[in-house]
Design a protein around this motif. Structure first.
Motif, PDB file in Angstrom:
ATOM      1  N   ILE A 147      26.900  32.009  52.513  1.00 30.48           N
ATOM      2  CA  ILE A 147      26.944  33.370  51.987  1.00 30.48           C
ATOM      3  C   ILE A 147      27.966  34.167  52.786  1.00 30.48           C
ATOM      4  CG2 ILE A 147      25.607  35.483  51.610  1.00 30.48           C
ATOM      5  CD1 ILE A 147      23.095  33.742  51.557  1.00 30.48           C
ATOM      6  N   ASN A 148      28.907  34.759  52.080  1.00 35.75           N
ATOM      7  CA  ASN A 148      29.907  35.591  52.745  1.00 35.75           C
ATOM      8  C   ASN A 148      29.351  36.996  52.954  1.00 35.75           C
ATOM      9  OD1 ASN A 148      31.954  33.595  52.803  1.00 35.75           O
ATOM     10  ND2 ASN A 148      32.427  34.004  50.663  1.00 35.75           N
ATOM     11  N   ASN A 178      32.043  41.884  50.069  1.00 37.36           N
ATOM     12  CA  ASN A 178      32.998  40.975  49.421  1.00 37.36           C
ATOM     13  C   ASN A 178      32.305  39.763  48.808  1.00 37.36           C
ATOM     14  OD1 ASN A 178      35.182  42.617  50.074  1.00 37.36           O
ATOM     15  ND2 ASN A 178      35.442  41.630  52.074  1.00 37.36           N
ATOM     16  N   SER A 179      31.161  40.012  48.249  1.00 35.08           N
ATOM     17  CA  SER A 179      30.409  38.935  47.620  1.00 35.08           C
ATOM     18  C   SER A 179      29.473  39.550  46.587  1.00 35.08           C
ATOM     19  CB  SER A 179      29.600  38.161  48.669  1.00 35.08           C
ATOM     20  OG  SER A 179      28.701  37.270  48.039  1.00 35.08           O
ATOM     21  N   LYS A 180      29.105  38.769  45.575  1.00 31.29           N
ATOM     22  CA  LYS A 180      28.140  39.227  44.569  1.00 31.29           C
ATOM     23  C   LYS A 180      26.702  39.101  45.070  1.00 31.29           C
ATOM     24  CE  LYS A 180      31.178  37.776  40.780  1.00 31.29           C
ATOM     25  NZ  LYS A 180      31.317  36.897  39.584  1.00 31.29           N
ATOM     26  N   THR A 181      26.552  38.556  46.283  1.00 33.76           N
ATOM     27  CA  THR A 181      25.225  38.259  46.807  1.00 33.76           C
ATOM     28  C   THR A 181      24.896  39.149  48.004  1.00 33.76           C
ATOM     29  OG1 THR A 181      25.439  35.948  46.133  1.00 33.76           O
ATOM     30  CG2 THR A 181      23.781  36.449  47.794  1.00 33.76           C
ATOM     31  N   ASN A 231      21.508  39.452  43.585  1.00 38.77           N
ATOM     32  CA  ASN A 231      22.815  39.203  42.986  1.00 38.77           C
ATOM     33  C   ASN A 231      23.249  40.387  42.117  1.00 38.77           C
ATOM     34  OD1 ASN A 231      23.274  36.479  43.960  1.00 38.77           O
ATOM     35  ND2 ASN A 231      21.585  35.881  42.611  1.00 38.77           N
ATOM     36  N   ASP A 267      31.559  41.863  42.998  1.00 33.43           N
ATOM     37  CA  ASP A 267      31.434  41.854  44.459  1.00 33.43           C
ATOM     38  C   ASP A 267      31.024  43.227  44.989  1.00 33.43           C
ATOM     39  OD1 ASP A 267      32.218  39.266  44.408  1.00 33.43           O
ATOM     40  OD2 ASP A 267      34.246  39.596  45.189  1.00 33.43           O
TER      41      ASP A 267
END
Length: 716
Positions: free
Chosen positions: A486-487, A503-506, A522, A526
């Protein structure tokens, strides 16, 4: 006095090897144990002038031993030492000491002129309520005593507690000498400091400077500063320096010493070592060089001084006589009675050209003359070369010593600036010292030792200046789902849970107590940044410039921003946005209308983050700080970074915290600065490879860091 505070009695003592033989000064501190503790601590300074040093030491020992025994014996003999009247016992001990001194004077064992004795002797004991200490003391002569009192306005005042006009002078009453008489009582309160000093120290360090240094530094730092200043002063008072400091200070773990407690004497006091190392390694050995010259002359005459000679032997004086005789043969008339080089020759010199050429015609004479000229030429040339070489070496030694002194002066200046809390100036001096040090030669072993010692001093001061701490980390959880990493480049702490995002959808939700990845949230695009407040309100910004609300894992779009902001912050129900070089404000946690908050145009093009405690602090990428209140700019220092940074990312504080926390992931560190912009300490994360995010809890006690796709916890 709270449990985490202790009564501290510290001393400053500088012994001068050049002091006069009739001057004595010594301080003392007695820390009792067991039952004697109920009597408190005995301490003081005794100074004797114009008194033989052996007599002074005997007087000092007599006073100290008699006083200690008489005082603490009364405590031991008491059935309940907690109820002892310390003032009465102290007076009794002083009278006993007075009687002992008189007895020794009368039997001729000591010779004391009372006017030459200056002293301060005191007893101090922390009160049962642990909020202050009770103090009893007697004082005479050229001793100065001050209290630095912290007022209700949080400033400091310097108060003299000795009235010179009413100090008791020794008197003769019925032929009995009264050395110790008046006892003064008082209290030492929390945050106050008592300073006891001799007149010599008082004349060197002004009361105003004493007030400034002690009100802005710990006692250890102040003592270090005073030592530096005294050693640098070019005065003619070749005496010892003694001073005592009393204060209630925070208790520390004595198993570990912080950099700030390392004595600055190790940093500055290198005179003895340096002088030793700067002594020229070449010493003129007359006998050695005389033998070399003799060997050279012997070789010219084919004489080997290391081997036994066959035939006639020539002493050095005979060899010189032969040379002299050869020259005289060239310019003198021959004497019939002169047949050997050692016999008397004529004192009448003839400068006849004919005589000269006749002498030169002799082959033997020519050989002697040439040999003599060669010998004298060698001696003369060698002497000139040796003299030039010595001059060159002396000049080199002087230049080297000047370089050494230049570096030492810069280190001393850096130390002084550090004491005065001028970190930028201190760093400037240190950088100059490093530059000067790079030019120091290291050809000899002594030069290498000098270089290493100065380098060590600079390093130690640098660690003190930045207060660098190595941080130990505790791994909480690995940020991955089904082996997929995970970023995350931002951490939010919300209701004791950790939200890792960026910088991630998570968005990963972590329970730090159970060290578990609790859930995954989620979104369609991003998430670039987020913020929250103490009420649990969460605001996020997505890559498409949407301002979002997150509640119970559900996203709600609030509005679309004009462009991607540098950062956002919720404070008192308003959303502050760092956007396009301006700070904007929106009511209702961002749902309300937006307006410019700054009253003037500011260059915020290099700004990377902001934080709010009533004032707004803006952090630039190169680590500079900007401060604003009610939309107007206010003055603030910019913290110093070593190494410098061009990628400072986040800044954090709350109204309850005293410090600002600046994250510099590229250099694996957090810089802690106070709210005036001065660096407090530097937290270093050396064991991590790549740091993505750092944050601090709202109480400033716990920090979290994401590195190498792991979440770590650390204590501050």
């Amino acid at each position: 006095m709270p449990e985490n505070n202790l009564l501290s009695i510290k001393d400053l003592t500088i012994k001068n090897p050049k002091k006069k033989s009739d001057y004595f000064c010594q301080n003392f501190k007695i820390f009792p144990e067991n039952k004697e503790k109920h009597g408190g601590f005995l301490f003081g300074i005794i100074e004797l002038r114009a008194t033989n040093i052996a007599q002074s030491e005997k007087i000092y020992t007599t006073i100290l031993n008699t006083l200690k025994e008489s005082y603490y014996q009364q405590i031991l003999n008491s059935p309940d030492p907690t109820k002892c009247n310390l003032e009465t016992i102290f007076e009794f001990a002083l009278n006993k000491t007075n009687q002992k001194i008189i007895e020794l004077i009368q039997i001729g064992q000591i010779n004391l002129i009372i006017e030459n004795l200056n002293y301060f002797i005191g007893i101090i004991k922390p009160n049962d309520d642990n909020t202050n200490s009770q103090l009893y003391f007697t004082c005479k002569g050229q001793i100065h005593v001050y209290v630095i009192h912290k007022t209700k306005k949080n400033d400091f005042k310097l108060i003299s507690i000795i009235d010179k006009d009413t100090q008791n002078n020794p008197t003769n009453s019925n032929d009995k000498i009264k050395i110790f008489s008046v006892i003064t009582s008082g209290q030492l309160f929390l945050h106050d400091t008592i300073i006891i000093m001799t007149e010599i120290f008082h004349n060197l360090i002004s009361p105003a400077k004493i007030l400034y240094i002690l009100s802005n530094n710990s006692i250890n730092e102040a003592i270090d500063y005073f030592k530096v200043q005294i050693r640098q002063l070019k005065n003619k008072n070749y005496q010892d320096h003694c001073t005592l400091f009393l204060k209630h200070e925070p208790a520390i773990n004595h198993s570990q010493k912080s950099d700030s407690e390392k004595s600055i004497a190790n940093l500055i006091n290198t005179t003895e070592t340096t002088e030793k190392l700067l002594t020229p390694s070449f010493a003129i050995n007359i006998t050695k060089h005389f033998k070399k010259a003799l060997t050279l002359i012997s070789k010219v005459f084919s004489i080997d001084p290391t081997k036994p000679q066959h035939g006639p032997k020539y002493s050095f004086s005979q060899i010189i006589t032969r040379i002299r005789f050869s020259l005289e043969q060239l310019f003198h008339r021959p004497e019939t009675k002169s047949s050997t080089p050692t016999e008397k020759v004529s004192n009448h010199i003839s400068f006849s050209p004919k005589r000269i050429f006749q002498s030169l015609a002799s082959k033997k004479t020519t050989t002697i003359i040439i040999t003599s000229i060669i010998v004298f030429s060698l001696l003369l040339t060698g002497g000139i070369m040796w003299s030039k070489n010595q001059t060159k070496k002396n000049e080199s030694n002087v230049a080297y010593e000047n370089q050494i002194n230049s570096v030492k002066d810069l280190i001393a200046d850096a130390e002084s600036s550090y004491i005065y809390k001028d970190q930028n100036k201190s760093l400037e001096y240190l950088k100059n010292a490093i530059t000067e040090l790079s030019y120091l030669p290291q050809a000899t072993e002594n030069q290498q030792i000098n270089h290493q010692e100065l380098q060590s001093q600079i390093k130690d001061l640098k660690h003190k200046l930045f207060n660098i701490e190595k941080i130990s980390l505790e791994q909480i959880v690995t940020l991955e789902i089904n082996g997929q990493q995970i970023n995350a480049n931002q951490i939010l702490i919300i209701n004791n849970k950790i939200y890792a995002l960026g910088n991630s959808k998570t968005i990963a939700v972590i329970d730090p107590t159970n060290k578990s990845l609790e859930s995954i949230i989620n979104y369609d695009t991003d998430i670039t940044m987020g913020t929250s407040d103490e009420n649990g309100n969460i605001r996020l910004v997505s890559k498409d410039n949407s301002l979002l609300s997150l509640q119970n894992s559900n996203f709600t779009k609030i509005k679309t921003l004009d462009s991607q902001p540098n950062n956002i912050q919720i404070y008192n129900g308003r959303l502050y946005t760092l956007l396009d070089g301006q700070i904007t404000k929106s009511n209702d946690n961002g749902a309300g209308s937006e307006s410019n908050w700054l009253t003037t145009t500011e260059d915020l093009s290099q700004a990377s983050d902001l934080t709010i405690d009533g004032s707004i602090y803006v952090l630039t990428k190169d680590g500079k700080l900007l401060k604003y209140y009610a939309g107007d700019a206010e003055a603030i220092n910019s913290p110093i970074f070593d190494p410098e940074t061009n990628n400072a990312e986040e800044i954090f504080t709350t109204p309850e915290l005293n410090n600002l926390y600046i994250s510099d992931p590229a250099n694996k560190r957090i810089i802690v600065v106070d709210k005036q912009g001065s660096t407090v300490k530097q937290l270093q994360f050396d064991n991590l490879n790549q740091i993505q995010a750092i944050t601090i809890s709202t109480d400033g006690q716990i920090g979290y860091v994401i590195a190498d796709h792991n979440l770590y916890k650390f204590s501050l």
